[in-house]
Design an enzyme around this catalytic site. Structure first.
Site, short mmCIF file in Angstrom:
data_model
loop_
_atom_site.label_atom_id
_atom_site.label_comp_id
_atom_site.label_asym_id
_atom_site.label_seq_id
_atom_site.Cartn_x
_atom_site.Cartn_y
_atom_site.Cartn_z
N GLY A 104 0.82 -1.22 0.00
CA GLY A 104 0.00 0.00 0.00
C GLY A 104 0.85 1.26 0.00
O GLY A 104 0.67 2.13 0.85
N SER A 105 1.76 1.36 -0.98
CA SER A 105 2.69 2.50 -0.94
C SER A 105 2.48 3.48 -2.10
O SER A 105 3.39 4.23 -2.45
CB SER A 105 4.14 2.00 -0.88
OG SER A 105 4.35 0.87 -1.69
N ARG A 137 0.41 5.98 -1.92
CA ARG A 137 0.08 7.30 -1.35
C ARG A 137 0.13 7.22 0.17
O ARG A 137 0.40 6.15 0.73
CB ARG A 137 -1.30 7.76 -1.83
CG ARG A 137 -2.39 6.73 -1.62
CD ARG A 137 -3.61 6.98 -2.54
NE ARG A 137 -4.45 5.80 -2.62
CZ ARG A 137 -5.50 5.57 -1.85
NH1 ARG A 137 -5.87 6.47 -0.97
NH2 ARG A 137 -6.20 4.47 -1.96
N ASN A 153 -3.12 -7.19 -4.85
CA ASN A 153 -4.14 -7.02 -3.81
C ASN A 153 -3.74 -7.93 -2.64
O ASN A 153 -3.72 -9.16 -2.79
CB ASN A 153 -5.50 -7.44 -4.39
CG ASN A 153 -6.57 -7.50 -3.33
OD1 ASN A 153 -6.35 -7.14 -2.17
ND2 ASN A 153 -7.74 -7.97 -3.73
N VAL A 154 -3.42 -7.36 -1.49
CA VAL A 154 -2.90 -8.18 -0.39
C VAL A 154 -3.93 -9.18 0.14
O VAL A 154 -3.56 -10.15 0.82
CB VAL A 154 -2.35 -7.32 0.79
CG1 VAL A 154 -1.15 -6.50 0.35
CG2 VAL A 154 -3.43 -6.47 1.42
N TYR A 162 -12.74 -2.37 11.66
CA TYR A 162 -11.37 -1.82 11.61
C TYR A 162 -10.63 -2.10 12.93
O TYR A 162 -9.48 -2.55 12.94
CB TYR A 162 -11.46 -0.32 11.34
CG TYR A 162 -10.14 0.38 11.12
CD1 TYR A 162 -9.46 0.25 9.92
CD2 TYR A 162 -9.60 1.20 12.11
CE1 TYR A 162 -8.26 0.92 9.71
CE2 TYR A 162 -8.41 1.87 11.90
CZ TYR A 162 -7.74 1.74 10.69
OH TYR A 162 -6.55 2.40 10.49
N ALA A 194 -11.24 -4.46 15.09
CA ALA A 194 -10.96 -5.91 15.19
C ALA A 194 -9.76 -6.27 14.33
O ALA A 194 -8.89 -7.05 14.75
CB ALA A 194 -12.18 -6.71 14.75
N SER A 195 -9.69 -5.70 13.12
CA SER A 195 -8.56 -6.02 12.24
C SER A 195 -7.25 -5.53 12.84
O SER A 195 -6.23 -6.23 12.81
CB SER A 195 -8.77 -5.42 10.84
OG SER A 195 -8.60 -4.02 10.84
N LYS A 196 -7.26 -4.33 13.40
CA LYS A 196 -6.01 -3.74 13.91
C LYS A 196 -5.59 -4.35 15.25
O LYS A 196 -4.40 -4.42 15.56
CB LYS A 196 -6.15 -2.22 14.02
CG LYS A 196 -6.33 -1.52 12.66
CD LYS A 196 -5.15 -1.77 11.73
CE LYS A 196 -5.23 -0.95 10.46
NZ LYS A 196 -4.09 -1.20 9.57
P1 NAP Z 1 -4.56 5.72 2.47
O1 NAP Z 1 -4.05 7.09 2.26
O2 NAP Z 1 -6.02 5.45 2.32
O3 NAP Z 1 -3.72 4.72 1.55
C1 NAP Z 1 -4.00 3.35 1.58
C2 NAP Z 1 -2.95 2.58 0.83
O4 NAP Z 1 -3.26 1.19 0.95
C3 NAP Z 1 -2.94 2.91 -0.66
O5 NAP Z 1 -1.62 2.87 -1.13
C4 NAP Z 1 -3.76 1.77 -1.26
O6 NAP Z 1 -3.38 1.47 -2.57
C5 NAP Z 1 -3.35 0.63 -0.34
N1 NAP Z 1 -4.30 -0.48 -0.36
C6 NAP Z 1 -5.61 -0.47 -0.04
N2 NAP Z 1 -6.14 -1.69 -0.21
C7 NAP Z 1 -5.14 -2.48 -0.65
C8 NAP Z 1 -5.05 -3.85 -1.02
N3 NAP Z 1 -6.13 -4.64 -0.99
N4 NAP Z 1 -3.86 -4.33 -1.44
C9 NAP Z 1 -2.77 -3.54 -1.51
N5 NAP Z 1 -2.79 -2.24 -1.18
C10 NAP Z 1 -3.96 -1.71 -0.75
O7 NAP Z 1 -4.20 5.18 3.94
P2 NAP Z 1 -3.17 5.75 5.03
O8 NAP Z 1 -3.88 6.74 5.86
O9 NAP Z 1 -1.88 6.09 4.41
O10 NAP Z 1 -3.02 4.44 5.95
C11 NAP Z 1 -1.96 3.53 5.80
C12 NAP Z 1 -2.06 2.50 6.92
O11 NAP Z 1 -1.99 3.15 8.19
C13 NAP Z 1 -3.35 1.69 6.93
O12 NAP Z 1 -3.09 0.36 7.34
C14 NAP Z 1 -4.18 2.40 7.98
O13 NAP Z 1 -5.15 1.55 8.54
C15 NAP Z 1 -3.12 2.80 8.97
N6 NAP Z 1 -3.51 3.92 9.83
C16 NAP Z 1 -3.79 5.13 9.28
C17 NAP Z 1 -4.17 6.18 10.14
C18 NAP Z 1 -4.48 7.55 9.63
O14 NAP Z 1 -4.88 8.39 10.46
N7 NAP Z 1 -4.31 7.87 8.34
C19 NAP Z 1 -4.26 5.94 11.52
C20 NAP Z 1 -3.96 4.69 12.01
C21 NAP Z 1 -3.58 3.68 11.16
P3 NAP Z 1 -4.22 2.00 -3.87
O15 NAP Z 1 -3.83 3.43 -4.08
O16 NAP Z 1 -3.78 1.09 -4.95
O17 NAP Z 1 -5.67 1.84 -3.51
#
Ligand code: NAP
Length: 252
Positions: free
Chosen positions: A14-15, A17, A68-69, A160, A162-164
């Site tokens: 998921g890199s 963005r 897709n993971v 969410y 539960a997953s985390k």
């Molecule tokens: P984001 O901006 O929504 O980006 C999500 C990333 O995950 C994107 O690169 C997306 O790829 C990828 N992704 C989604 N579904 C996927 C799949 N099935 N297989 C492979 N890649 C997939 O999210 P983020 O805020 O950067 O969050 C990153 C991580 O940190 C997540 O695990 C999130 O739960 C965790 N987190 C975030 C926050 C927060 O406040 N932002 C807080 C706590 C934890 P595509 O562009 O191809 O869709």
């Protein structure tokens, strides 16, 4: 790492963005080759652009892979892409994640399963495939993205949370199973970080959240990437099975 050692290789799921993108850049800046990952062919151009940026800016090799993971075969191909390109997998960052929010009483099985399949099972698929390579190398770093929501819960995010929380149990177990092979496994639990994921919140919701954060601001992806860089380093060899909250004091 000494100069005589081969350059390390990292896979960041998921890199395209957000947090994952910043982690991929940070690990490249630390001298690693990187596999950048998009969830599908549709978003592959974003991963390819980042791979080119990493090569240009940091002089590291980077490959972009659509996977897709949630799909076991695709995660196998993702890890194989790292061994094909770089002959190794030293660092795995399980960052890919989604939300499908709703109150528990009204949540559909479809929304529950979608979040578990990507956030929890996807993390397992990648850990299993990468651990096999790391065990042979007798060195590895697994860094799994959890959330403060997985530690404390959050109304409207039963799937969410539960997953985390599952990611935390998985990480501690991997830490126990892999410690003797020089492989650490740690979980990072971000608070609210400014990305597309939190952009969906209204301004009023964001203001209410900032009011609960001691630092008085939302986090930036770099706040998370700096910790990941450290956990991926030789210096962090005695840290394993931990859950580190990065939330500006929100959960205190
Ligand atoms: P984001 O901006 O929504 O980006 C999500 C990333 O995950 C994107 O690169 C997306 O790829 C990828 N992704 C989604 N579904 C996927 C799949 N099935 N297989 C492979 N890649 C997939 O999210 P983020 O805020 O950067 O969050 C990153 C991580 O940190 C997540 O695990 C999130 O739960 C965790 N987190 C975030 C926050 C927060 O406040 N932002 C807080 C706590 C934890 P595509 O562009 O191809 O869709």
């Amino acid at each position: 790492m000494t100069e005589t050692q081969e350059r390390r290789a990292a896979v960041v799921t998921g890199s395209t963005r957000g947090i994952g993108r910043e982690i991929a850049r940070e690990l490249a800046a630390a001298g690693m080759n990187v596999v950048v990952n998009s969830s599908s062919e549709k978003s592959l151009p974003a991963a390819e652009a980042l791979a080119a940026e990493i090569a240009g800016q940091f002089g590291m090799e980077a490959v972009a892979v659509a996977a897709n993971v949630a799909d076991e075969a695709e995660t196998g191909a993702l890890i194989a892409a790292a061994t094909d390109a770089f002959g190794r997998v030293d660092v795995l960052v399980n960052n890919a994640g989604i939300t499908r929010d709703g109150l528990a009483a009204r949540m559909s099985d479809e929304d529950f399963d979608a979040v578990i399949d990507i956030n929890l099972k996807g993390t397992f698929h990648c850990c299993r495939a990468a651990a096999k390579v790391m065990m042979k190398q007798r060195w590895g770093r697994i860094i799994n993205m959890s959330s403060v929501v997985g530690v404390y819960g959050n109304a409207g995010q039963v799937n969410y949370a539960a997953s985390k929380a599952g990611v935390i149990g998985m990480t501690k177990t991997l830490a126990k199973e892999l410690a003797r092979r020089n492989i650490t496994a740690n979980a990072v639990a971000p608070g609210f970080i400014a990305t597309d994921m939190t952009d969906a919140l209204s301004e009023a919701q964001k203001e209410a959240i900032v009011g609960r954060i001691g630092s008085g601001r939302l986090g930036e992806p770099a706040d998370i990437a700096h910790l990941v860089r450290f956990l991926a380093s030789d210096e962090a060899s005695y840290i394993t099975g931990q859950v580190i909250c990065v939330d500006g004091g929100m959960s205190l």
